[in-house]
Scaffold this motif. Structure first.
Motif, PDB file in Angstrom:
ATOM      1  N   MET A 150      43.614  50.634  82.280  1.00 59.54           N
ATOM      2  CA  MET A 150      44.090  51.651  81.655  1.00 59.54           C
ATOM      3  C   MET A 150      45.328  52.503  82.331  1.00 59.54           C
ATOM      4  N   HIS A 151      47.016  52.431  81.330  1.00 58.20           N
ATOM      5  CA  HIS A 151      47.757  53.016  82.032  1.00 58.20           C
ATOM      6  C   HIS A 151      48.549  53.775  81.357  1.00 58.20           C
ATOM      7  N   LEU A 152      48.470  54.555  81.806  1.00 61.90           N
ATOM      8  CA  LEU A 152      47.908  56.357  81.694  1.00 61.90           C
ATOM      9  C   LEU A 152      50.446  56.648  81.859  1.00 61.90           C
ATOM     10  N   VAL A 153      50.734  57.809  81.687  1.00 57.15           N
ATOM     11  CA  VAL A 153      51.966  58.126  81.742  1.00 57.15           C
ATOM     12  C   VAL A 153      52.473  59.364  81.434  1.00 57.15           C
ATOM     13  N   TRP A 154      52.817  60.271  82.573  1.00 59.96           N
ATOM     14  CA  TRP A 154      53.222  61.713  82.042  1.00 59.96           C
ATOM     15  C   TRP A 154      54.544  61.957  82.701  1.00 59.96           C
ATOM     16  N   ARG A 185      41.171  58.116  77.316  1.00 58.37           N
ATOM     17  CA  ARG A 185      41.560  57.295  76.370  1.00 58.37           C
ATOM     18  C   ARG A 185      41.461  58.225  75.713  1.00 58.37           C
ATOM     19  N   GLY A 186      40.608  58.682  74.845  1.00 58.40           N
ATOM     20  CA  GLY A 186      39.790  59.171  73.702  1.00 58.40           C
ATOM     21  C   GLY A 186      40.979  60.349  73.759  1.00 58.40           C
ATOM     22  N   LEU A 187      41.515  61.262  75.232  1.00 60.11           N
ATOM     23  CA  LEU A 187      42.535  62.899  75.496  1.00 60.11           C
ATOM     24  C   LEU A 187      43.643  61.870  75.164  1.00 60.11           C
ATOM     25  N   ALA A 188      43.556  60.648  75.920  1.00 60.84           N
ATOM     26  CA  ALA A 188      45.265  60.387  75.977  1.00 60.84           C
ATOM     27  C   ALA A 188      45.630  60.162  74.686  1.00 60.84           C
ATOM     28  N   VAL A 189      45.484  59.418  73.333  1.00 60.41           N
ATOM     29  CA  VAL A 189      45.710  59.508  71.976  1.00 60.41           C
ATOM     30  C   VAL A 189      45.441  60.543  70.870  1.00 60.41           C
ATOM     31  N   ASP A 190      45.440  61.428  72.370  1.00 61.00           N
ATOM     32  CA  ASP A 190      45.155  63.033  70.803  1.00 61.00           C
ATOM     33  C   ASP A 190      45.542  64.092  72.042  1.00 61.00           C
ATOM     34  N   THR A 191      46.928  64.107  71.498  1.00 66.63           N
ATOM     35  CA  THR A 191      47.570  65.462  72.679  1.00 66.63           C
ATOM     36  C   THR A 191      46.924  66.790  71.920  1.00 66.63           C
ATOM     37  N   ASP A 192      46.970  67.074  70.937  1.00 70.15           N
ATOM     38  CA  ASP A 192      46.023  67.827  70.296  1.00 70.15           C
ATOM     39  C   ASP A 192      44.394  68.546  70.917  1.00 70.15           C
ATOM     40  N   LEU A 193      43.909  67.518  71.217  1.00 67.97           N
ATOM     41  CA  LEU A 193      42.760  67.872  72.491  1.00 67.97           C
ATOM     42  C   LEU A 193      42.833  68.540  73.403  1.00 67.97           C
ATOM     43  N   GLU A 236      38.012  68.539  83.697  1.00 67.52           N
ATOM     44  CA  GLU A 236      38.798  69.929  83.783  1.00 67.52           C
ATOM     45  C   GLU A 236      39.315  69.775  84.602  1.00 67.52           C
ATOM     46  N   GLU A 237      40.108  69.029  86.151  1.00 66.58           N
ATOM     47  CA  GLU A 237      40.644  69.090  86.900  1.00 66.58           C
ATOM     48  C   GLU A 237      41.841  68.136  86.268  1.00 66.58           C
ATOM     49  N   MET A 238      41.648  66.925  85.244  1.00 68.53           N
ATOM     50  CA  MET A 238      43.007  66.677  84.955  1.00 68.53           C
ATOM     51  C   MET A 238      43.307  66.996  84.047  1.00 68.53           C
ATOM     52  N   LEU A 239      42.991  68.518  83.534  1.00 67.47           N
ATOM     53  CA  LEU A 239      43.578  69.247  81.898  1.00 67.47           C
ATOM     54  C   LEU A 239      44.496  70.327  82.497  1.00 67.47           C
ATOM     55  N   ALA A 240      43.666  70.738  84.134  1.00 69.18           N
ATOM     56  CA  ALA A 240      44.839  71.971  84.965  1.00 69.18           C
ATOM     57  C   ALA A 240      45.474  71.119  85.473  1.00 69.18           C
ATOM     58  N   ARG A 241      45.441  70.045  86.234  1.00 70.43           N
ATOM     59  CA  ARG A 241      46.189  69.543  87.725  1.00 70.43           C
ATOM     60  C   ARG A 241      47.633  69.086  87.252  1.00 70.43           C
ATOM     61  N   MET A 242      47.247  68.214  85.502  1.00 71.46           N
ATOM     62  CA  MET A 242      48.390  67.436  85.260  1.00 71.46           C
ATOM     63  C   MET A 242      49.408  67.611  84.154  1.00 71.46           C
ATOM     64  N   PRO A 243      50.234  66.996  83.641  1.00 67.84           N
ATOM     65  CA  PRO A 243      50.799  67.290  82.198  1.00 67.84           C
ATOM     66  C   PRO A 243      50.363  66.585  80.926  1.00 67.84           C
ATOM     67  N   GLU A 244      51.006  67.223  80.084  1.00 66.24           N
ATOM     68  CA  GLU A 244      50.751  65.838  78.745  1.00 66.24           C
ATOM     69  C   GLU A 244      50.542  64.282  78.949  1.00 66.24           C
ATOM     70  N   PHE A 245      49.489  63.877  79.343  1.00 61.35           N
ATOM     71  CA  PHE A 245      49.586  62.130  79.519  1.00 61.35           C
ATOM     72  C   PHE A 245      49.078  61.573  78.369  1.00 61.35           C
ATOM     73  N   ARG A 246      49.940  60.260  78.233  1.00 60.80           N
ATOM     74  CA  ARG A 246      49.628  59.588  77.495  1.00 60.80           C
ATOM     75  C   ARG A 246      48.771  58.123  77.248  1.00 60.80           C
ATOM     76  N   LEU A 247      49.446  56.931  76.502  1.00 58.30           N
ATOM     77  CA  LEU A 247      49.111  55.838  76.669  1.00 58.30           C
ATOM     78  C   LEU A 247      50.606  55.572  76.930  1.00 58.30           C
ATOM     79  N   ASP A 248      50.284  54.781  77.981  1.00 55.31           N
ATOM     80  CA  ASP A 248      51.876  53.486  78.328  1.00 55.31           C
ATOM     81  C   ASP A 248      52.052  52.800  77.234  1.00 55.31           C
ATOM     82  N   PRO A 249      53.038  52.775  76.186  1.00 55.56           N
ATOM     83  CA  PRO A 249      53.028  52.103  75.469  1.00 55.56           C
ATOM     84  C   PRO A 249      53.777  50.758  75.574  1.00 55.56           C
ATOM     85  N   ASP A 250      53.776  50.271  77.053  1.00 51.85           N
ATOM     86  CA  ASP A 250      54.207  48.307  77.607  1.00 51.85           C
ATOM     87  C   ASP A 250      52.931  47.869  78.060  1.00 51.85           C
TER      88      ASP A 250
END
Length: 416
Positions: free
Chosen positions: A410-414, A270-278, A380-394
């Motif tokens: 916790m729903h993520l979208v990308w 969740r920390g990473l999903a709300v901080d796309t700069d990080l 490592e694997e999430m950041l290497a394999r997935m495009p930028e992910f964020r929280l699902d606003p819905d």
């Protein structure tokens, strides 16, 4: 889920009114809304050590200094909720052939007894043993992530955060993977009812031991390359391991391995999903991930160990008496501004980040090496394999309180 506050316990005479603060660790509305925001609020507005009438009544220790002190003072702050002599008498009084009542040893012992049972486990969880697992953890993480990647969305807890550590753990112990849902249900029930219902707690520990017994006995007679087989070969205080010892170890590892890490994973993602700069920074420089994982552990610490007071003691001005229950609120300790300037800022360049997410003192988390490897590999694997992910606003995240604070869903979208 039922989020009614627990009934208020009467205030003991030795607790001054000034140190009473009403906070329910399972059902506090603010905690369930956003746990670490509420924890910052407690640090600003509640006494550093306070007594709450909820969850049976007891002390909450907030500051880093007070948590550090209480964690190391095992003579005043005991882990033996049922004193050893009482426990031994209880076990001795059971009729012949009655099922053993397992205890999650060594977490429920104090030194020197604690040391005797912890020593053998150190070998099993040594950095060397754990490093050997890194590749299989990476492979499993990769498989779970690739399975969700084409969908553009997932409920992260059930898709990745739960199956990853739980499968790693069941494989390590040599327990059957197809019983995963049953095992998780038992642990969940145990964690939710840990405050107060001691009789029920003993029954649940027996349920856990029963769920593992076939495997325990099989590994004794047919050892394999897993932790249960390793534990059978150990000696405790010069004596060979007994089935009762194995059940004690088993319930401890079962509870720790099937619940704790998944909550750390959820909070960090969740920390990473709300901080796309990080996310961008870590994708560009993956070698920073090990450090990033430490700051996530500090920023979103999630475990709340329990103690019982054994002799009159004063902690940060609070006078405590024998029998008082104490919660070491480590998530607050790691957000204490005295120890960590601007504690609610996630700072990758934080100097001397000596968080106590894994506790401190003789009961420091035995599985911390394993947890660190699992967390780092997941990032490592999430950041290497997935495009930028964020929280699902819905679908905003749903949190839970309790002895391990974390995320229910916790729903993520990308973008696909």
């Amino acid at each position: 889920m039922d989020h009614a506050l627990s009934p208020a316990a009467p205030k003991p005479a030795h607790v001054p009114d000034a140190l009473v603060y009403d906070f329910d660790i399972h059902a506090d509305p603010g905690l369930l809304d956003d746990p670490h925001v509420r924890i910052m609020d407690l640090l600003r507005n509640a006494p550093p050590v306070f007594w709450t009438p909820r969850n049976g009544g007891g002390w909450m220790v907030l500051t880093h200094a007070a948590n550090y002190e209480a964690s190391r003072d095992t003579e005043a702050f005991s882990s033996e909720f049922v004193p050893q002599d009482k426990m031994k008498a209880l076990l001795a009084s059971l009729p012949p052939g009655a099922p053993h009542i397992p205890q999650p040893i060594p977490i429920t012992l104090d030194p020197p007894e604690h040391t005797k049972y912890r020593q053998p486990l150190q070998k099993v969880f040594s950095p060397k043993t754990i490093s050997a697992l890194r590749d299989s953890i990476r492979e499993l993480a990769g498989d779970l992530i690739e399975a969700i990647k084409p969908d553009g969305r997932c409920e992260f807890m059930s898709a990745v955060a739960e199956p990853l550590p739980v499968q790693v753990f069941l494989k390590m112990l040599g327990l059957p993977l197809d019983r995963l849902p049953e095992y998780r249900a038992i642990v969940k029930e145990h964690m939710e009812a840990i405050d107060g219902d001691r009789e029920g707690s003993m029954r649940r520990l027996q349920t856990i031991a029963a769920a593992m017994r076939d495997t325990l006995l099989d590994r004794r007679d047919n050892p394999r390359d897993d932790i249960i087989s390793m534990l059978w070969k150990l000696e405790i205080d010069g004596q060979p391991t007994t089935l009762a010892d194995m059940e004690n170890y088993g319930v401890l590892l079962f509870i720790a391995g099937l619940d704790t890490v998944m909550n750390g994973m959820g909070l960090a993602m969740r920390g990473l999903a709300v901080d796309t700069d990080l996310q961008r920074k870590l994708r560009a420089e993956p070698k920073l991930i090990a450090e990033a994982a430490e700051e996530m552990l500090r920023r979103y610490t999630f475990t709340v160990p329990m103690r019982v007071v054994k002799r009159p003691v004063e902690l940060s001005g609070a006078k405590m008496m024998p029998g008082d229950m104490v919660k070491l609120f480590l998530p607050a300790a790691d957000l204490d501004a005295k120890e960590f300037p601007q504690p609610d800022v996630y700072d990758l360049d934080r100097e001397n980040n000596v968080h106590i997410a894994f506790g401190v003192g003789p009961h420091r988390c035995l599985g911390s090496h394993l947890a660190r490897v699992e967390l780092q590999v997941l990032y490592e694997e999430m950041l290497a394999r997935m495009p930028e992910f964020r929280l699902d606003p819905d679908h905003p995240p749903v949190f839970h309180g309790g002895h391990v604070i974390g995320i229910e869903s916790m729903h993520l979208v990308w973008d696909v």
